[in-house]
Scaffold this motif. Structure first.
Motif, short mmCIF file in Angstrom:
data_model
loop_
_atom_site.label_atom_id
_atom_site.label_comp_id
_atom_site.label_asym_id
_atom_site.label_seq_id
_atom_site.Cartn_x
_atom_site.Cartn_y
_atom_site.Cartn_z
N ILE A 250 0.82 -1.20 0.00
CA ILE A 250 0.00 0.00 0.00
C ILE A 250 0.86 1.26 0.00
O ILE A 250 0.57 2.24 -0.68
CB ILE A 250 -0.94 0.00 1.22
CG1 ILE A 250 -1.95 -1.16 1.10
CG2 ILE A 250 -1.66 1.33 1.36
CD1 ILE A 250 -2.76 -1.40 2.36
N THR A 251 1.96 1.22 0.75
CA THR A 251 2.80 2.41 0.91
C THR A 251 3.75 2.64 -0.26
O THR A 251 3.88 3.75 -0.76
CB THR A 251 3.64 2.30 2.20
OG1 THR A 251 2.78 2.05 3.32
CG2 THR A 251 4.41 3.60 2.45
N PHE A 252 4.40 1.55 -0.73
CA PHE A 252 5.45 1.70 -1.73
C PHE A 252 5.15 1.05 -3.08
O PHE A 252 5.86 1.28 -4.04
CB PHE A 252 6.78 1.13 -1.20
CG PHE A 252 7.26 1.79 0.05
CD1 PHE A 252 7.64 3.13 0.04
CD2 PHE A 252 7.33 1.09 1.24
CE1 PHE A 252 8.09 3.75 1.20
CE2 PHE A 252 7.78 1.70 2.40
CZ PHE A 252 8.16 3.03 2.39
N GLY A 253 4.14 0.19 -3.14
CA GLY A 253 3.86 -0.51 -4.38
C GLY A 253 4.71 -1.76 -4.50
O GLY A 253 4.34 -2.84 -4.06
N ILE A 254 5.86 -1.66 -5.13
CA ILE A 254 6.85 -2.75 -5.29
C ILE A 254 6.29 -3.94 -6.06
O ILE A 254 6.66 -5.10 -5.82
CB ILE A 254 7.43 -3.24 -3.93
CG1 ILE A 254 7.48 -2.13 -2.90
CG2 ILE A 254 8.85 -3.77 -4.14
CD1 ILE A 254 7.99 -2.56 -1.54
N GLY A 255 5.39 -3.70 -6.99
CA GLY A 255 4.92 -4.76 -7.87
C GLY A 255 4.27 -5.92 -7.14
O GLY A 255 3.53 -5.73 -6.16
N THR A 256 4.57 -7.13 -7.59
CA THR A 256 3.97 -8.33 -6.99
C THR A 256 4.72 -8.82 -5.77
O THR A 256 4.28 -9.77 -5.11
CB THR A 256 3.92 -9.48 -8.02
OG1 THR A 256 5.27 -9.83 -8.39
CG2 THR A 256 3.14 -9.10 -9.26
N PHE A 257 5.86 -8.21 -5.45
CA PHE A 257 6.74 -8.77 -4.43
C PHE A 257 6.09 -8.93 -3.05
O PHE A 257 6.28 -9.96 -2.40
CB PHE A 257 8.02 -7.94 -4.31
CG PHE A 257 9.02 -8.53 -3.37
CD1 PHE A 257 9.52 -9.81 -3.57
CD2 PHE A 257 9.47 -7.81 -2.27
CE1 PHE A 257 10.45 -10.36 -2.70
CE2 PHE A 257 10.40 -8.35 -1.39
CZ PHE A 257 10.90 -9.63 -1.60
N PRO A 258 5.32 -7.95 -2.55
CA PRO A 258 4.69 -8.16 -1.24
C PRO A 258 3.76 -9.37 -1.22
O PRO A 258 3.75 -10.15 -0.25
CB PRO A 258 3.91 -6.85 -1.01
CG PRO A 258 4.62 -5.85 -1.85
CD PRO A 258 5.06 -6.59 -3.07
N TRP A 259 2.98 -9.55 -2.29
CA TRP A 259 2.05 -10.68 -2.33
C TRP A 259 2.79 -12.00 -2.53
O TRP A 259 2.42 -13.02 -1.97
CB TRP A 259 1.03 -10.45 -3.45
CG TRP A 259 0.51 -9.04 -3.43
CD1 TRP A 259 0.70 -8.08 -4.36
CD2 TRP A 259 -0.24 -8.42 -2.36
NE1 TRP A 259 0.12 -6.89 -3.97
CE2 TRP A 259 -0.47 -7.07 -2.75
CE3 TRP A 259 -0.74 -8.86 -1.14
CZ2 TRP A 259 -1.18 -6.18 -1.95
CZ3 TRP A 259 -1.44 -7.96 -0.34
CH2 TRP A 259 -1.66 -6.65 -0.75
N PHE A 260 3.87 -11.94 -3.31
CA PHE A 260 4.72 -13.12 -3.47
C PHE A 260 5.32 -13.51 -2.12
O PHE A 260 5.36 -14.69 -1.77
CB PHE A 260 5.84 -12.83 -4.47
CG PHE A 260 6.91 -13.89 -4.51
CD1 PHE A 260 6.79 -14.98 -5.35
CD2 PHE A 260 8.02 -13.80 -3.68
CE1 PHE A 260 7.77 -15.97 -5.38
CE2 PHE A 260 9.00 -14.78 -3.69
CZ PHE A 260 8.87 -15.86 -4.54
N SER A 261 5.78 -12.53 -1.36
CA SER A 261 6.41 -12.81 -0.06
C SER A 261 5.43 -13.45 0.91
O SER A 261 5.79 -14.37 1.65
CB SER A 261 6.98 -11.52 0.53
OG SER A 261 7.98 -10.98 -0.30
N ILE A 262 4.19 -12.96 0.90
CA ILE A 262 3.16 -13.57 1.76
C ILE A 262 2.94 -15.01 1.36
O ILE A 262 2.91 -15.92 2.20
CB ILE A 262 1.84 -12.77 1.67
CG1 ILE A 262 2.02 -11.38 2.28
CG2 ILE A 262 0.71 -13.53 2.37
CD1 ILE A 262 0.84 -10.45 2.05
N ALA A 263 2.77 -15.24 0.04
CA ALA A 263 2.52 -16.60 -0.46
C ALA A 263 3.69 -17.52 -0.19
O ALA A 263 3.51 -18.69 0.18
CB ALA A 263 2.23 -16.54 -1.96
#
Length: 469
Positions: A250-263
């Motif tokens: 939400i704050t920085f975007g960073i593409g798919t990486f946050p969702w990838f990291s959760i998964a």
């Protein structure tokens, strides 16, 4: 010897294939979206604009395609290959082809380096040696004899190890003076002051929030792996991981990486969790029941088995030791940039300043000033002026241009550069007396980069645009 045998037994023990199928589908889909989505973003535009493209020193021969249509065609091929991996169709071929195809695009332009894109390329190579198509795939639909319900435990652990390496080095890199002073986090979060949600911008831009994010980032990166490995803290830690990565998104975007990291962090959970995943329940017949067939690498030829084991040993040895080179140069990698790439040094620095090139001719009185955007796109120029290796590449490019097009007989190229690191006062970045046409690219520390001496942070009234990763 007993310890070795216990470790071997644990790594080769049969476990449910469900988490491996989950990794292929979920991680594979997220990686495919990121690696192909560049075609519709400034990433793809950078590959087809500009008169020059920056290469990596170990792959100077890799350049963008000469025609824009070929660049977009390449992205399209990546998309098809990625989906082939996700659906398990011609799986082994698709993984290997995707690794080479995606890595080729990744290496086309150094100014486009992104840590998680590097990670995604690596993981497609890892997938190539894993039996992730042995269930819930087109391959097993076409050839039912491939079906397996169990795989060796290490085939899932390898994702856990790779993710642990990323977390560890990301946390270790944050243990520096700038991050401990919440720099550059204060600079980045200051951009959020005008957030459209009332009062949220004020909260995000507050100095104490920057310190909370900075120290929370260190604690999370260094503690998430041990806490996920401990059963008693696993669920709570995973909830914190969701919050941490979602906040980053939400704050920085960073593409798919946050969702990838959760998964990917979910792979710390036991296989039974993935067996109960809704899609497997919905297509229950497609996923073999547990304990029906165990795929073992010992079922394959001994030479292939030895090759696979040797590959993973070498792969993780390189992954563990490669980031250490950033600490061997003796200078701050955020300043010199040497050792910064391929080391999981994420969101550590922002640089502001100017870099201009002074071109003169040793055989005449010709001289001229060249500004970074004269032959480069905005993104290229913005990245180049902060990176000594790219500055050197550009100087050699200008040397050829001025010989062939400007009539200079013996060009001399010097640089005027002042740079500020993470809100410090500006200082000289490149030695203005050095003729860069006489310097060669090297993996050694560039002596013509002026060491960082400024320590004082100054208040910034201007807003830094974007995160410099």
């Amino acid at each position: 010897m007993k310890l070795y045998q216990e470790l071997k037994d644990k790594l080769t023990a049969p476990i449910d294939i469900a988490p491996l199928i989950y990794a292929r589908i979920v991680l594979g889909l997220l990686m495919t979206i990121e690696l192909c989505g560049g075609a519709l973003s400034p990433y793809g535009k950078t590959l087809i604009t500009g008169d020059y493209h920056f290469s990596y020193s170990f792959a100077p021969f890799i350049k963008p395609w000469s025609e824009p249509m070929l660049v977009y065609l390449h992205f399209g091929i990546n998309f098809i290959l990625g989906l082939m991996v996700v659906f398990g169709f011609k799986y082994r071929f698709a993984c290997i082809a995707m690794f080479f195809s995606a890595t080729y695009i990744f290496l086309m332009e150094k100014t486009l380096y992104i840590n998680h894109v590097y990670l995604y390329c690596l993981l497609f190579l890892v997938f190539a040696f894993l039996p992730a198509n042995r269930a819930f795939s087109i391959d097993t639909h076409q050839n039912p004899q491939l079906k397996s319900s169990q795989v060796p435990a290490w085939t899932v652990y390898c994702f856990v190890v790779q993710l642990s390496i990323v977390y560890f080095y990301a946390g270790l890199a944050k243990l520096n003076i700038d991050w401990l002073h919440a720099q550059p986090m204060q600079i980045w979060l200051a951009n959020k002051a005008d957030h459209p949600i009332p009062y949220l911008g004020v909260l995000l831009a507050h100095k104490y929030h920057a310190f909370l994010v900075a120290y929370g980032g260190i604690a999370f990166d260094l503690l998430v792996v041990p806490l996920m490995l401990w059963k008693k803290t696993r669920k709570v830690t995973f909830i914190l991981a969701i919050f941490f990565h979602a906040t980053n998104a939400i704050t920085f975007g960073i593409g798919t990486f946050p969702w990838f990291s959760i998964a990917a962090t979910a792979l710390f959970f036991p296989p039974s969790v993935f067996r109960n995943w809704w899609i497997f329940k919905y297509f229950d017949k497609k996923l073999p029941k547990p304990n029906t067939h165990f795929f073992q690498y010992s079922d394959t030829s001994k030479s292939y088995q030895k090759f696979v084991y040797s590959f993973f040993i070498l792969f993780f040895v390189i992954q563990f030791f490669l980031p250490w080179r950033a600490y061997l140069y003796g200078e701050d990698p955020s300043w010199t940039e040497q050792g910064h790439f391929f080391s999981w040094r994420m969101m550590l620095r922002t640089k502001r300043g100017i870099t201009n090139f002074k071109v003169s001719d040793a055989k005449s009185d010709k001289q001229e000033t060249v500004y970074p955007n004269q032959y480069l796109s905005y993104k290229q120029a913005n990245k180049m002026k902060k990176d000594p290796d790219m500055i050197l590449q550009y100087a050699h490019f200008l040397e050829e241009i001025y010989k062939k097009e400007k009539g200079y007989i013996e060009p001399i190229i010097k640089v005027e550069s002042e740079m500020s690191l993470n809100g410090r006062r500006k200082q000289t970045f490149i030695d203005p007396n050095v003729d860069l046409t006489k310097e060669q690219r090297s993996w050694k520390l560039y002596k013509w980069v002026i060491p960082l001496t400024e320590t004082e942070y100054i208040e910034r009234e201007d807003k830094n645009k974007g995160v410099n990763d």
